[in-house]
Scaffold this motif. Structure first.
Motif, short mmCIF file in Angstrom:
data_model
loop_
_atom_site.label_atom_id
_atom_site.label_comp_id
_atom_site.label_asym_id
_atom_site.label_seq_id
_atom_site.Cartn_x
_atom_site.Cartn_y
_atom_site.Cartn_z
N GLU A 369 0.83 -1.20 0.00
CA GLU A 369 0.00 0.00 0.00
C GLU A 369 0.86 1.25 0.00
O GLU A 369 0.57 2.24 -0.69
N GLN A 370 1.95 1.20 0.77
CA GLN A 370 2.85 2.35 0.80
C GLN A 370 3.48 2.60 -0.57
O GLN A 370 3.54 3.75 -1.05
N LEU A 371 3.92 1.50 -1.20
CA LEU A 371 4.50 1.64 -2.55
C LEU A 371 3.45 2.10 -3.54
O LEU A 371 3.76 2.87 -4.46
N LYS A 372 2.21 1.62 -3.34
CA LYS A 372 1.14 2.04 -4.25
C LYS A 372 0.88 3.54 -4.13
O LYS A 372 0.73 4.25 -5.14
N ARG A 373 0.83 4.04 -2.87
CA ARG A 373 0.63 5.48 -2.67
C ARG A 373 1.80 6.27 -3.25
O ARG A 373 1.62 7.34 -3.87
N HIS A 375 3.63 5.36 -5.69
CA HIS A 375 3.49 5.31 -7.14
C HIS A 375 2.45 6.31 -7.63
O HIS A 375 2.67 7.02 -8.64
N GLN A 376 1.33 6.37 -6.93
CA GLN A 376 0.29 7.33 -7.32
C GLN A 376 0.79 8.77 -7.19
O GLN A 376 0.52 9.61 -8.05
N ASP A 377 1.49 9.04 -6.09
CA ASP A 377 2.04 10.39 -5.92
C ASP A 377 3.02 10.74 -7.01
O ASP A 377 3.01 11.86 -7.57
N GLU A 378 3.89 9.79 -7.33
CA GLU A 378 4.85 10.05 -8.41
C GLU A 378 4.13 10.22 -9.75
O GLU A 378 4.52 11.08 -10.56
N LYS A 379 3.07 9.41 -9.97
CA LYS A 379 2.31 9.55 -11.21
C LYS A 379 1.64 10.92 -11.29
O LYS A 379 1.62 11.58 -12.35
N ASN A 381 2.62 13.67 -9.76
CA ASN A 381 3.67 14.66 -9.98
C ASN A 381 4.09 14.70 -11.45
O ASN A 381 4.33 15.77 -12.01
N LEU A 382 4.21 13.48 -12.02
CA LEU A 382 4.59 13.42 -13.44
C LEU A 382 3.52 14.05 -14.33
O LEU A 382 3.84 14.73 -15.32
N GLU A 383 2.25 13.84 -14.01
CA GLU A 383 1.17 14.44 -14.78
C GLU A 383 1.21 15.96 -14.70
O GLU A 383 1.05 16.68 -15.70
N GLU A 384 1.45 16.45 -13.47
CA GLU A 384 1.55 17.90 -13.30
C GLU A 384 2.73 18.46 -14.09
O GLU A 384 2.62 19.50 -14.75
N LYS A 385 3.86 17.76 -14.00
CA LYS A 385 5.03 18.22 -14.74
C LYS A 385 4.79 18.14 -16.25
O LYS A 385 5.24 19.03 -17.00
N ARG A 386 4.07 17.10 -16.69
CA ARG A 386 3.77 17.00 -18.13
C ARG A 386 2.86 18.13 -18.58
O ARG A 386 3.05 18.72 -19.64
#
Length: 443
Positions: A369-373, A375-379, A381-386
């Motif tokens: 669950e921690q890795l999933k969160r 991953h979602q946070d990184e995703k 962030n990547l969407e915002e940066k994109r």
């Protein structure tokens, strides 16, 4: 009823009767001798002593032969017992001789447990004989008896008393085997020092409660010589297999620059006394003592451990079947108890394993669950940066288009004045050209 009759016959006095003539049972001793000679005899000697003290040499001298024996080193990690069996024959008597050497005895830095391999070997031979004795189909007559009949304990001559290792070892062995202490290499000390050492050794053995073998004095035929030889213990011996010429005859001796030490000269050492007592006079008594005393003690203790016991006069008669059944029930109860303990232990182990697995599963799920969160946070962030990058690209493209438009207009504005200047120059150059043309025409 039968038991009462047996008691009556047992209490009845025995009557002595005279024979009217020769019957023939007086030949029983001769029959026994003939049978024993046909079967042969066995004798087992245990030699205990430090490496290089002369055990092998004394055995060769004692039996007037050369036994094949591998030379031992002083670098053994532990004490090892090396039995060697030989077949000897003297006249018509066959002897199966076993010589057991203690390899590495006294060579270790820590000598506290040096006696244990010796005890284990002696007990192993007793156990082997007991197993053969308790078989349903026994063959004791054909069984090779490996029980130790005599232990020759070799005492180093350098010193004024026994070492602690000697006392501890002999104390542990005295209830297992017949012990005869011998002072090895007796030619390395003077006669007065040797006498003092003998007295010191015997006093230390007595004070420490060490029971050595005493030559029997019950038999009148050997009582006198055995009683005399008991006063010479421990025997001071010298061994040698070299023949040296002394006078007009060849004798076993050790040759030195100052002279020779004759092995069979009683003025030089006690080798002859040891050989007489060990082989000629008391060999059968040593065998009997081993069986009747030491083996019986081991057998009694072993059977008592197994639950067997003799019947007391006031108690009921001993029944082997009842003892076996009681021991069997006790064994089954103990086996069932151990089985239940193992089952309970298995159940507890399974529960502990399941709890550990659930805990690890929970830990892995939380980590997932921690890795999933993450991953979602990184995703996100990547969407915002994109999105920011696309906005920057769109802004850049708009600026680029605007810049290109401005540059196009600027280039267009610069090209119109340049055209007017060019037209002016062309206009002013026309008359001269015309005049030149007309002049040519006139001519």
């Amino acid at each position: 009823m039968a038991a009462n009759e047996v008691d009556v016959f047992a209490n009845e006095e025995k009557r002595n009767l005279e024979l009217r003539g020769h019957v023939g049972f007086d030949s029983l001793p001769d029959q026994l001798v003939s049978k024993s000679v046909a079967q042969g005899f066995c004798f087992n000697i245990l030699c205990v002593g430090e490496t290089g003290i002369g055990k092998s040499t004394l055995m060769n001298t004692l039996f007037n032969t050369t036994f094949e024996n591998e030379e031992a080193s002083h670098y053994e990690k532990e004490v090892q017992l090396r039995p060697q069996m030989y077949s000897l024959q003297e006249s018509n008597v066959n002897l199966k001789l076993t010589v057991v050497h203690t390899v590495g005895f006294g060579d270790q830095i820590n000598k506290e447990e040096s006696y244990k391999p010796i005890l284990e070997y002696i007990d192993a031979q007793f156990e082997k004989y007991l197993e053969e004795e308790m078989k349903i189909k026994r063959s004791l007559a054909n069984c090779h008896d490996t029980r130790i009949h005599i232990c020759l304990y070799f005492i180093a001559p350098n010193g004024h008393s026994l070492k602690s290792l000697d006392l501890v070892t002999m104390k542990k062995l005295d209830s297992k085997v017949n012990i005869i202490p011998v002072i090895a290499k007796a030619d390395t000390v003077s006669r007065s020092e040797l006498d003092k050492l003998k007295i010191k050794v015997m006093s230390e053995l007595v004070s420490n409660g060490v029971q050595i073998y005493q030559f029997p004095t019950e038999d009148e035929a050997v009582a006198e010589i055995n009683s005399s030889m008991n006063t010479h213990l421990p025997f001071a011996v010298v061994g040698s297999v070299d023949d040296v010429k002394v006078g007009n005859k060849m004798v076993k001796a050790r040759l030195y620059p100052w002279g020779s030490v004759q092995v069979e000269n009683e003025n030089h050492c006690d080798f002859v006394k040891l050989r007489e007592m060990l082989l000629r006079v008391n060999m059968e008594d040593l065998r009997e003592q081993t069986h009747a005393r030491h083996y019986e003690l081991y057998r009694r203790c072993k059977l008592e451990e197994m639950g067997f016991k003799d019947s007391d006069p006031d108690s009921q008669s001993f029944s082997l079947q009842e003892t076996y059944e009681a021991k069997r029930k006790e064994f089954l109860v103990d086996l069932q108890r151990k089985e239940e303990e193992m089952r309970q232990m298995f159940v507890n182990k399974v529960k502990e394993t399941e709890a550990e697995l659930k805990e690890k599963e929970k830990e892995l799920h939380g980590r997932f669950e921690q890795l999933k969160r993450m991953h979602q946070d990184e995703k996100k962030n990547l969407e915002e940066k994109r999105r920011e990058l696309e906005e920057e690209m769109n802004a850049f493209n708009r600026r680029k288009v605007a810049a290109e438009t401005l540059m196009g207009q600027a280039l267009q504005g610069c090209s119109q004045p340049f055209k007017k200047d060019k037209d002016k120059k062309n206009f002013f150059s026309l008359p001269s050209a015309c005049s030149l043309t007309s002049g040519r025409n006139l001519n």
